[in-house]
Design an enzyme around this catalytic site. Structure first.
Site, PDB file in Angstrom:
ATOM      1  N   LEU A   1      38.311  37.434  35.853  1.00  0.00           N
ATOM      2  CA  LEU A   1      38.883  37.219  34.533  1.00  0.00           C
ATOM      3  C   LEU A   1      39.955  38.276  34.316  1.00  0.00           C
ATOM      4  CD1 LEU A   1      35.754  36.611  32.257  1.00  0.00           C
ATOM      5  CD2 LEU A   1      37.631  34.999  32.609  1.00  0.00           C
ATOM      6  N   ASP A   2      41.065  37.906  33.675  1.00  0.00           N
ATOM      7  CA  ASP A   2      42.087  38.888  33.329  1.00  0.00           C
ATOM      8  C   ASP A   2      41.464  39.983  32.464  1.00  0.00           C
ATOM      9  OD1 ASP A   2      43.994  37.387  34.624  1.00  0.00           O
ATOM     10  OD2 ASP A   2      44.723  36.404  32.806  1.00  0.00           O
TER      11      ASP A   2
END
Length: 317
Positions: free
Chosen positions: A46-47
């Site tokens: 995930l960013d």
């Protein structure tokens, strides 16, 4: 002399609720340390901006992490309208501002454009690699790299709300779908530009949202265990989901105990109900103990593809 393995042998999957601002690798290492696991891996980064479900596989569960990487995902995203950034999210620099004057009808028509099977060109600010380097490294140097459009599938795209200049959507999509790219493309279709200011992954495969646990909660549980004079594993281990949940989409083939030694040594065994090119989940005995995945070989027998290591302590148990 063989090097001793660090950490304990512990198998299962933690549904981490990743906080914003931290990298997926940082979260992974923290969970691995808290569980004192000898091996750990996450199932799709995930960013740092994003929050939400990050399944972390411990021990033998890491052998099946690819199946969660390939699984469908669901996100809640909030986009700020009227501003376009170079990264398509709030971590980037604003490169264009425009007035917001689209109609509700245009919004609904634009959302329909993204539903179903489409082709998507990945953002330059992504971890996809070109000649061994992530695209975002080229982007930071001002280098534009040609990218091929890739097939994606948006199973659901639901309008949640439009409050002022903030648009919130719920998106259920296939692997490899870039929500930032959808947001940027949507902003262009609306004529005002847009970028992501909030992104939360709410589901991976069929895992329940309610089973997520944050790093803060894990740390609190460990601290409380220490205060109570009990081992941390006594409160952490019950959080683990069985490793075979990563491959629950595959049909089960149950084998007799007598077949286990042959299979676990890598040999194909006879099994009924096999179908060509179908991956199956293999269990052993009346207790249906999960041992791995396999598929039918050219001789019509069940050949192992990925097996777990059954340790002596498990055999004795």
């Amino acid at each position: 002399m063989a090097r001793r393995s660090r950490g304990r042998f512990i198998d299962g999957i933690v549904l981490l609720d990743k906080d914003t601002g931290m990298s997926s690798n940082f979260a992974l290492q923290r969970v691995k340390r808290l569980f004192n696991a000898n091996k750990a891996g996450h199932t799709g980064a995930l960013d740092p901006l994003a929050t939400g479900m990050l399944p972390i596989c411990l021990g033998e569960a890491t052998k099946f992490s690819q199946h969660l990487l390939d699984a469908d995902k669901r996100y809640t995203v909030t986009a700020k309208l009227g501003e376009r950034t170079d990264t398509s999210d709030s971590d980037g620099e604003v490169v264009q501002t425009r007035p917001i004057n689209f109609t509700q009808e245009l919004l609904m028509e634009s959302l329909e454009h993204f539903r179903g099977e489409t082709m998507q060109v990945p953002s330059m600010y992504s971890a996809l690699k070109h000649e061994g380097q992530p695209l975002y490294k080229y982007a930071r140097e001002g280098i534009e790299v040609p990218r091929k459009a890739r097939p994606i599938n948006v199973f659901e795209l639901n309008f949640i709300s439009l409050e002022g200049d903030e648009l919130t959507l719920d998106i259920h999509c296939s692997k490899g779908t870039y929500i930032r790219t959808i947001t940027d493309d949507l902003g262009e279709m609306l004529g005002c530009g847009a970028h992501v200011i909030m992104l939360r992954r709410t589901q991976v495969a069929g895992y329940p949202y309610e089973r997520m646990v944050s790093l803060e909660q894990l740390n609190e549980m460990v601290s409380q265990a220490e205060a109570d004079g009990v081992e941390a594993k006594s409160v952490l281990d019950p959080l683990l989901l069985p490793m075979d949940t990563a491959v629950s989409k595959f049909r089960e083939i149950n084998l007799a105990e007598s077949q286990a030694p042959y299979l676990m040594n890598g040999n194909p065994v006879h099994a009924s109900g096999l179908v060509a090119d179908e991956i199956v989940r293999i269990t052993i005995g009346e207790e249906h103990k999960f041992v791995g995945i396999g598929a039918m070989n050219d001789d019509g027998m069940l050949a192992p593809k990925r097996l777990i290591v059954i340790r002596e302590d498990e055999v004795k148990a």
